[in-house]
Every structure is written in structure tokens, then in C-alpha cells.
Design a protein around this motif. Structure first.
Motif, PDB file in Angstrom:
ATOM      1  N   THR A  18       0.688  -9.880 -17.493  1.00 21.30           N
ATOM      2  CA  THR A  18       1.043 -10.908 -18.466  1.00 21.30           C
ATOM      3  C   THR A  18       0.004 -12.023 -18.489  1.00 21.30           C
ATOM      4  O   THR A  18      -0.374 -12.512 -19.553  1.00 21.30           O
ATOM      5  N   ILE A  19      -0.490 -12.401 -17.300  1.00 17.12           N
ATOM      6  CA  ILE A  19      -1.435 -13.517 -17.200  1.00 17.12           C
ATOM      7  C   ILE A  19      -2.870 -13.075 -17.435  1.00 17.12           C
ATOM      8  O   ILE A  19      -3.557 -13.575 -18.331  1.00 17.12           O
ATOM      9  N   ARG A  21      -4.179 -10.000 -18.204  1.00 16.75           N
ATOM     10  CA  ARG A  21      -4.468  -9.071 -19.292  1.00 16.75           C
ATOM     11  C   ARG A  21      -3.938  -9.598 -20.626  1.00 16.75           C
ATOM     12  O   ARG A  21      -4.054  -8.943 -21.651  1.00 16.75           O
ATOM     13  N   ILE A  22      -3.331 -10.774 -20.565  1.00 11.42           N
ATOM     14  CA  ILE A  22      -2.778 -11.468 -21.752  1.00 11.42           C
ATOM     15  C   ILE A  22      -1.871 -10.530 -22.552  1.00 11.42           C
ATOM     16  O   ILE A  22      -1.935 -10.466 -23.779  1.00 11.42           O
ATOM     17  N   GLN A  23      -1.013  -9.796 -21.867  1.00 11.63           N
ATOM     18  CA  GLN A  23      -0.053  -8.902 -22.527  1.00 11.63           C
ATOM     19  C   GLN A  23       1.247  -9.680 -22.749  1.00 11.63           C
ATOM     20  O   GLN A  23       2.257  -9.482 -22.070  1.00 11.63           O
ATOM     21  N   LEU A  24       1.195 -10.569 -23.722  1.00 10.10           N
ATOM     22  CA  LEU A  24       2.266 -11.546 -23.922  1.00 10.10           C
ATOM     23  C   LEU A  24       3.541 -10.928 -24.478  1.00 10.10           C
ATOM     24  O   LEU A  24       4.603 -11.561 -24.421  1.00 10.10           O
ATOM     25  N   THR A  71       6.965 -16.431 -14.704  1.00  8.85           N
ATOM     26  CA  THR A  71       5.540 -16.131 -14.581  1.00  8.85           C
ATOM     27  C   THR A  71       4.804 -17.291 -13.920  1.00  8.85           C
ATOM     28  O   THR A  71       3.915 -17.077 -13.083  1.00  8.85           O
TER      29      THR A  71
END
Length: 236
Positions: free
Chosen positions: A72-73, A75-78, A133
Motif C-alpha cells: 500500500t505504501i 507500491r502505492i497500491q491504494l 497503515t
């Protein structure tokens, strides 16, 4: 005379049902229960089961939908902040988490309306995941170890999924609405104030899990407190 008495006795004892007991149509009963749920609650139930079974046979499915802080952080897989709430990777979470939430979720949707509750649910879910997160990122900064964003100390994935965080947030809001009302924690004989109940419940869960900190559950409690004191009169 005797035939009339026999007929009367049969009607009194059996009420017209074989063996004196009414026959329950399980299919009709289940249909009645299902129809009693409002629309968005039905969607949550269906999504929980629909996403559970592919993950059961192909775990990579759940991996790409759950909130794993590292991805999430870094790899910016929001999208994980949204999809994780609709995903349940454990059958016990379905058995206890989902069905524990259904009653309160139905009550809230009925009182708020489907559209408003849907947006409230999604917003709350995203905010809880952001808090979760951030908690894990702070832990990462303290320990200087990327592994804490993927695995906990016991070696289990720290992926966050399911309805427990939402349930804890909603329960915290209810407790904060009447903070001094007395509540009993399970079978314990002591009575505590409602404002302490979520934190004691969190401690009980941690004790039962062998002192494994449930950061997702804690994030739900923190969001409930934050919403009560900060967002309650500002979010429409």
C-alpha cells in the motif's frame, strides 16, 4: 360419539400438523431472512462470500485485495484501502465477524438510508485503513525493519481484511455516545463504564491471541474515538 371425540383430540394435539408439530419450510425461512436485509447489507454478505471462495483455492486473489502495508505504501497500491473491507480471508471471520455485524449494519442502513450508509461505510473503512497503515509505518520507522509491514512477530501476514475494524469503530461510537453508562464485559462479574469497554475488549482479544497485537482492530477503535471528538459535527 367416540369418532367426534377422536377427531377433537387429534385436532387439539396435532393442530393439523403431522406428529403434532408444525412443519418449518427452511427454504422459505431463509428467503424471509434474506429479504429482511437492506440492499447494502446484502451486497456486503455477497461480496464476503464471493471473495472468500476464490481466495480459499487461490490465495493470491486475497493478497492483491487485502491491505498489506508494504504494498500500500511503497507500491502505492491504494485500491487496497477500499477493497480490503469487502474481503474476508478466514471462515471464522465470516462466521463471527460478518454475522455479528449484520444486525447492527441492517439497523444503521434502515435508519440512515442505503445511499448515505453506503458512503459512510466506505469512508469509515478507508479512514480506518489509513490509520492502520500509519500505525504499521510508525512501527516500521521504530524497528527499521521492512518485515513488519508484511509479517508480524509470529510470522503471520499482517494483511488487514474483513469487518472487525468497522465493527470496533461502530461499537466505539456507540460507547462514546453514552460514555458513563454501565456495561458488562462478557461473563466477568464487574461492571465498567462504556467509554472503557472497547479498550478492555481489545485487551481481551490480545490476551486470547497470545498477546499478538491486533493493529487493525486497534485502528478501528482509534477511528471511533477520533470521529467522536473531531469529525462528528464536521462530516456530512
Amino acid at each position: 360419539m367416540n369418532s367426534n371425540i377422536n377427531t377433537l383430540n387429534n385436532n387439539d394435539l396435532g393442530n393439523g400438523y403431522p406428529n403434532g408439530m408444525p412443519q418449518i419450510d427452511c427454504k422459505e425461512k431463509m428467503k424471509e431472512i434474506w429479504n429482511s436485509f437492506p440492499l447494502f447489507v446484502k451486497f456486503i454478505i455477497l461480496s464476503s462470500f464471493v471473495l472468500y471462495f476464490p481466495n480459499l483455492f487461490l490465495p493470491i486473489t486475497g493478497f492483491y485485495l487485502a491491505n498489506v502495508p508494504f504494498y500500500t505504501i511503497f507500491r502505492i497500491q491504494l485500491w487496497r484501502l477500499i477493497t480490503t473491507t469487502f474481503l474476508t480471508t478466514n471462515f471464522l471471520n465470516i462466521l463471527f465477524g460478518l454475522f455479528s455485524w449484520v444486525r447492527d449494519g441492517s439497523s444503521l442502513e434502515t435508519s440512515m438510508g442505503t445511499i448515505k450508509y453506503m458512503f459512510t461505510f466506505i469512508m469509515n473503512g478507508i479512514m480506518i485503513q489509513i490509520i492502520y497503515t500509519l500505525l504499521m509505518f510508525i512501527l516500521f520507522l521504530i524497528l527499521k525493519n521492512n518485515a513488519v509491514l508484511v509479517m508480524n512477530a509470529q510470522g503471520y501476514n499482517v494483511e488487514n481484511s474483513g469487518l472487525w475494524p468497522i465493527m470496533m469503530a461502530e461499537m466505539t461510537l456507540l460507547c462514546m455516545a453514552n460514555p458513563d453508562s454501565p456495561m458488562r464485559l462478557f461473563f466477568f462479574p464487574c461492571v465498567i463504564k462504556a467509554k472503557f469497554y472497547p479498550f478492555l475488549l481489545f485487551g481481551f482479544f490480545m490476551l486470547m491471541s497470545g498477546f499478538q497485537i491486533q493493529f487493525d482492530v486497534f485502528a478501528g477503535i482509534l477511528y471511533g474515538v477520533f470521529y467522536h471528538f473531531v469529525l462528528r459535527n464536521k462530516v456530512q
